[in-house]
Write a protein that holds these residues in place. Structure first.
Motif, PDB file in Angstrom:
ATOM      1  N   GLN A   1     -92.503 -51.377 -71.428  1.00 50.77           N
ATOM      2  CA  GLN A   1     -92.971 -50.422 -69.783  1.00 50.77           C
ATOM      3  C   GLN A   1     -91.651 -50.472 -68.394  1.00 50.77           C
ATOM      4  O   GLN A   1     -91.664 -52.030 -68.961  1.00 50.77           O
ATOM      5  CB  GLN A   1     -94.004 -49.911 -69.290  1.00 50.77           C
ATOM      6  CG  GLN A   1     -94.650 -49.412 -70.255  1.00 50.77           C
ATOM      7  CD  GLN A   1     -96.348 -48.865 -69.142  1.00 50.77           C
ATOM      8  OE1 GLN A   1     -96.587 -49.841 -67.978  1.00 50.77           O
ATOM      9  NE2 GLN A   1     -97.230 -48.286 -69.519  1.00 50.77           N
ATOM     10  N   PRO A   2     -90.642 -49.262 -69.141  1.00 54.64           N
ATOM     11  CA  PRO A   2     -89.299 -49.873 -68.246  1.00 54.64           C
ATOM     12  C   PRO A   2     -89.636 -49.868 -66.775  1.00 54.64           C
ATOM     13  O   PRO A   2     -88.699 -51.359 -66.493  1.00 54.64           O
ATOM     14  CB  PRO A   2     -88.761 -48.151 -68.311  1.00 54.64           C
ATOM     15  CG  PRO A   2     -89.149 -47.726 -69.141  1.00 54.64           C
ATOM     16  CD  PRO A   2     -90.425 -47.527 -69.615  1.00 54.64           C
TER      17      PRO A   2
ATOM     18  N   ILE B   1     -90.156 -53.789 -66.477  1.00 46.00           N
ATOM     19  CA  ILE B   1     -89.087 -54.865 -67.835  1.00 46.00           C
ATOM     20  C   ILE B   1     -88.298 -54.745 -65.988  1.00 46.00           C
ATOM     21  O   ILE B   1     -87.746 -56.167 -65.786  1.00 46.00           O
ATOM     22  CB  ILE B   1     -88.604 -54.412 -68.670  1.00 46.00           C
ATOM     23  CG1 ILE B   1     -89.594 -54.509 -69.739  1.00 46.00           C
ATOM     24  CG2 ILE B   1     -87.483 -54.994 -68.208  1.00 46.00           C
ATOM     25  CD1 ILE B   1     -89.393 -55.872 -70.046  1.00 46.00           C
ATOM     26  N   GLU B   2     -88.547 -53.769 -65.170  1.00 47.11           N
ATOM     27  CA  GLU B   2     -87.446 -53.991 -64.706  1.00 47.11           C
ATOM     28  C   GLU B   2     -87.943 -54.241 -63.149  1.00 47.11           C
ATOM     29  O   GLU B   2     -87.502 -55.489 -62.724  1.00 47.11           O
ATOM     30  CB  GLU B   2     -87.213 -52.046 -63.546  1.00 47.11           C
ATOM     31  CG  GLU B   2     -85.605 -52.341 -62.126  1.00 47.11           C
ATOM     32  CD  GLU B   2     -84.876 -52.414 -62.762  1.00 47.11           C
ATOM     33  OE1 GLU B   2     -84.190 -52.894 -61.419  1.00 47.11           O
ATOM     34  OE2 GLU B   2     -84.964 -53.009 -63.834  1.00 47.11           O
ATOM     35  N   LEU B   3     -89.037 -54.544 -62.922  1.00 47.48           N
ATOM     36  CA  LEU B   3     -89.686 -55.602 -62.162  1.00 47.48           C
ATOM     37  C   LEU B   3     -89.698 -56.904 -61.884  1.00 47.48           C
ATOM     38  O   LEU B   3     -89.712 -57.275 -60.858  1.00 47.48           O
ATOM     39  CB  LEU B   3     -91.250 -54.432 -61.915  1.00 47.48           C
ATOM     40  CG  LEU B   3     -92.397 -56.078 -61.136  1.00 47.48           C
ATOM     41  CD1 LEU B   3     -92.262 -55.520 -59.906  1.00 47.48           C
ATOM     42  CD2 LEU B   3     -94.140 -55.512 -62.144  1.00 47.48           C
TER      43      LEU B   3
ATOM     44  N   SER C   1     -95.748 -56.157 -80.108  1.00 41.39           N
ATOM     45  CA  SER C   1     -94.370 -56.599 -81.092  1.00 41.39           C
ATOM     46  C   SER C   1     -93.145 -56.267 -80.354  1.00 41.39           C
ATOM     47  O   SER C   1     -91.797 -56.647 -79.596  1.00 41.39           O
ATOM     48  CB  SER C   1     -94.695 -55.906 -82.134  1.00 41.39           C
ATOM     49  OG  SER C   1     -95.175 -56.474 -83.174  1.00 41.39           O
ATOM     50  N   LYS C   2     -93.317 -54.586 -79.307  1.00 37.59           N
ATOM     51  CA  LYS C   2     -92.498 -54.224 -78.675  1.00 37.59           C
ATOM     52  C   LYS C   2     -92.605 -54.718 -77.063  1.00 37.59           C
ATOM     53  O   LYS C   2     -91.453 -54.991 -76.821  1.00 37.59           O
ATOM     54  CB  LYS C   2     -93.216 -52.500 -78.806  1.00 37.59           C
ATOM     55  CG  LYS C   2     -93.533 -51.720 -79.346  1.00 37.59           C
ATOM     56  CD  LYS C   2     -93.735 -50.457 -78.993  1.00 37.59           C
ATOM     57  CE  LYS C   2     -92.634 -49.290 -78.142  1.00 37.59           C
ATOM     58  NZ  LYS C   2     -93.640 -48.089 -77.361  1.00 37.59           N
ATOM     59  N   GLY C   3     -93.523 -55.104 -76.358  1.00 33.89           N
ATOM     60  CA  GLY C   3     -92.958 -55.808 -75.448  1.00 33.89           C
ATOM     61  C   GLY C   3     -92.491 -57.213 -75.907  1.00 33.89           C
ATOM     62  O   GLY C   3     -91.782 -57.643 -74.989  1.00 33.89           O
ATOM     63  N   LEU C   4     -92.733 -57.528 -76.650  1.00 35.34           N
ATOM     64  CA  LEU C   4     -91.773 -59.059 -76.976  1.00 35.34           C
ATOM     65  C   LEU C   4     -90.411 -58.976 -76.982  1.00 35.34           C
ATOM     66  O   LEU C   4     -89.527 -59.635 -76.639  1.00 35.34           O
ATOM     67  CB  LEU C   4     -92.871 -59.385 -78.386  1.00 35.34           C
ATOM     68  CG  LEU C   4     -93.883 -60.731 -78.387  1.00 35.34           C
ATOM     69  CD1 LEU C   4     -94.498 -60.990 -79.776  1.00 35.34           C
ATOM     70  CD2 LEU C   4     -94.350 -61.480 -77.039  1.00 35.34           C
ATOM     71  N   ARG C   5     -90.133 -57.645 -77.528  1.00 34.58           N
ATOM     72  CA  ARG C   5     -88.653 -57.724 -78.118  1.00 34.58           C
ATOM     73  C   ARG C   5     -88.285 -56.763 -76.791  1.00 34.58           C
ATOM     74  O   ARG C   5     -87.273 -57.360 -76.519  1.00 34.58           O
ATOM     75  CB  ARG C   5     -88.228 -56.323 -79.223  1.00 34.58           C
ATOM     76  CG  ARG C   5     -88.957 -56.724 -80.497  1.00 34.58           C
ATOM     77  CD  ARG C   5     -88.479 -55.683 -82.043  1.00 34.58           C
ATOM     78  NE  ARG C   5     -89.178 -54.328 -81.208  1.00 34.58           N
ATOM     79  CZ  ARG C   5     -90.470 -54.129 -81.859  1.00 34.58           C
ATOM     80  NH1 ARG C   5     -90.757 -54.767 -83.220  1.00 34.58           N
ATOM     81  NH2 ARG C   5     -90.555 -53.122 -81.931  1.00 34.58           N
TER      82      ARG C   5
ATOM     83  N   ALA D   1     -89.255 -58.090 -73.533  1.00 32.28           N
ATOM     84  CA  ALA D   1     -88.608 -59.657 -73.316  1.00 32.28           C
ATOM     85  C   ALA D   1     -87.305 -59.536 -73.413  1.00 32.28           C
ATOM     86  O   ALA D   1     -86.686 -59.951 -72.720  1.00 32.28           O
ATOM     87  CB  ALA D   1     -89.932 -59.851 -72.629  1.00 32.28           C
ATOM     88  N   LYS D   2     -87.064 -60.424 -74.843  1.00 32.55           N
ATOM     89  CA  LYS D   2     -86.392 -60.704 -74.812  1.00 32.55           C
ATOM     90  C   LYS D   2     -84.978 -59.580 -74.495  1.00 32.55           C
ATOM     91  O   LYS D   2     -84.052 -60.495 -74.203  1.00 32.55           O
ATOM     92  CB  LYS D   2     -86.979 -60.747 -76.629  1.00 32.55           C
ATOM     93  CG  LYS D   2     -85.415 -61.622 -77.168  1.00 32.55           C
ATOM     94  CD  LYS D   2     -85.514 -61.578 -78.677  1.00 32.55           C
ATOM     95  CE  LYS D   2     -84.745 -62.757 -79.112  1.00 32.55           C
ATOM     96  NZ  LYS D   2     -85.257 -63.349 -81.271  1.00 32.55           N
ATOM     97  N   GLU D   3     -84.356 -58.893 -75.283  1.00 28.07           N
ATOM     98  CA  GLU D   3     -83.567 -57.653 -74.885  1.00 28.07           C
ATOM     99  C   GLU D   3     -83.091 -57.813 -73.601  1.00 28.07           C
ATOM    100  O   GLU D   3     -81.834 -57.770 -73.065  1.00 28.07           O
ATOM    101  CB  GLU D   3     -83.838 -56.566 -75.377  1.00 28.07           C
ATOM    102  CG  GLU D   3     -84.321 -56.106 -77.131  1.00 28.07           C
ATOM    103  CD  GLU D   3     -84.240 -55.259 -77.200  1.00 28.07           C
ATOM    104  OE1 GLU D   3     -85.024 -53.926 -76.658  1.00 28.07           O
ATOM    105  OE2 GLU D   3     -84.360 -54.617 -78.634  1.00 28.07           O
TER     106      GLU D   3
END
Length: 380
Positions: A173-174, A177-179, A214-218, A220-222
């Motif tokens: 979730q954006p 990620i921003e947090l 899988s979405k979360g891992l990608r 975070a990496k990006e």
């Protein structure tokens, strides 16, 4: 966030830790230990609004490769005050609710309930005043709590280094990620329950769980957010262990493997069915634990206990305040006594589990080989 005005965040934190004093940086593992005199000098420097001392600028450059030279101390350095309690770490179940239904979960019930936001703020202030520098936020699944981001920000602003234990399902979730980009965590530990949707979704009993992870891992990496992975080995995924390690190598900075499945903390046996035959780790000897003395656990309703497993005689922080924690060391010591089936055991010096965990296994009537040397040699 949450309608609050943007303010400049501290870059380093100076904090007492028992009889020591440390300087730490959010998102960084390395720290600096300083003498008491330097801690007091830095406190006065910040209070009077003077520039960063040269010694701190040099130390920060060496430890974290950041340049604090000439910067104002106020707003850059957060000074945590001395406290009458000596706790340095705590775990907080912000909510027991979870969007997965994992077969191996140590929580017997996962009801979505807890204290309201204003009391969460009070609790975070109490944790700070107890001396807690390292705070682990867990659940259930912490990121699904409606106050998670607010509480994370509040704890961050008080000068805590935060670890999140998560299943990774909301990591994409954006806003999450921003947090984590703007307020770096000390650590984000993501549980990995398999290398394929078949194994992962079987253990979590949630169709689509692997896809969310899988979405979360990608994401975070990006975004450059570093993760650690906890590889949970069960009968559903033991055959995928090498593939799980490959996922960890791709997406995490470090990983650990956990194969021993325990009962629920109140002693019901259902999670034991997930144990993978042949994957019981019998090498680690229990060497003591500071639970209840320098560390404690808090549940979603603000009750403090020695740890996640030893939950006898909980203390209501919302009712008693910090004075209640003065009783915790004695409560913890009482729970560590070898009683019941463990009284007088000649093998206690090389036991693999603490007394509260052994009690949970005994209450669940678990096979001895799952936790006790008296069961060694029995096929698992």
């Amino acid at each position: 966030m949450d309608g609050k005005p943007e303010v400049e965040m501290h870059q380093v934190i100076a904090s007492p830790q028992n009889d020591k004093f440390v300087i730490v940086r959010p998102g960084a593992r390395r720290g600096i230990q300083i003498p008491r005199a330097m801690y007091h000098e830095l406190s006065e420097t910040v209070e009077e609004g003077r520039p960063i001392p040269v010694w701190l600028s040099d130390a920060a450059n060496q430890a974290w490769d950041i340049n604090l030279s000439g910067q104002p101390s106020k707003g850059t350095v957060l000074i945590r005050p001395m406290t009458r309690l000596n706790y340095s770490r705590a775990t907080w179940e912000i909510n027991k609710g979870c969007n997965f239904n994992c077969e191996h979960c140590y929580l017997a019930e996962r009801k979505f309930a807890g204290i309201p936001r204003n009391e969460k703020d009070q609790l975070i202030a109490m944790l700070r005043d107890a001396g807690v520098l390292w705070l682990q936020i867990t659940g259930g699944e912490p990121t699904i709590d409606k106050d998670f981001r607010h509480s994370y920000e509040e704890a961050y602003r008080t000068g805590m280094l935060i670890e999140i234990l998560t299943n990774g399902s909301r990591l994409h979730q954006p806003e999450t990620i921003e947090l984590l980009r703007t307020m770096p965590p000390h650590k984000v530990t993501v549980s990995l329950y398999g290398a394929t949707a078949e194994s992962f979704d079987s253990l979590t009993r949630r169709p689509g769980a692997f896809k969310l992870l899988s979405k979360g891992l990608r994401a975070a990496k990006e975004s450059g957010i570093s993760l650690e992975l906890a590889l949970i080995i069960t009968k559903h995924n033991a055959h995928e262990l090498e593939a799980m390690r490959a996922i960890a190598d791709e997406y995490s900075t470090a990983y650990a493997e956990y194969a021993n499945i325990s009962p629920t903390y109140d002693g019901t046996p259902e999670p034991l069915a997930a144990q993978a035959p042949g994957f019981l780790d019998k090498s680690t000897v229990f060497q003591g634990c500071p639970a209840g003395h320098t560390f404690f656990h808090v549940d979603p309703h603000g009750f403090a206990t020695m740890c996640k497993v030893g939950r006898e005689n909980p203390i209501s922080l919302m009712t008693e305040g910090l004075d209640g924690l003065l009783r915790l060391p004695a409560i913890a010591d009482a729970q560590m006594l070898r009683t019941g089936g463990c009284s007088g055991c000649l093998l206690s010096g090389t036991c693999r589990v603490c007394r509260p965990m052994a009690k949970a296994f005994q209450k669940a009537e678990a096979p001895l080989e799952n936790y006790c040397q008296h069961g060694d040699g029995v096929a698992t």
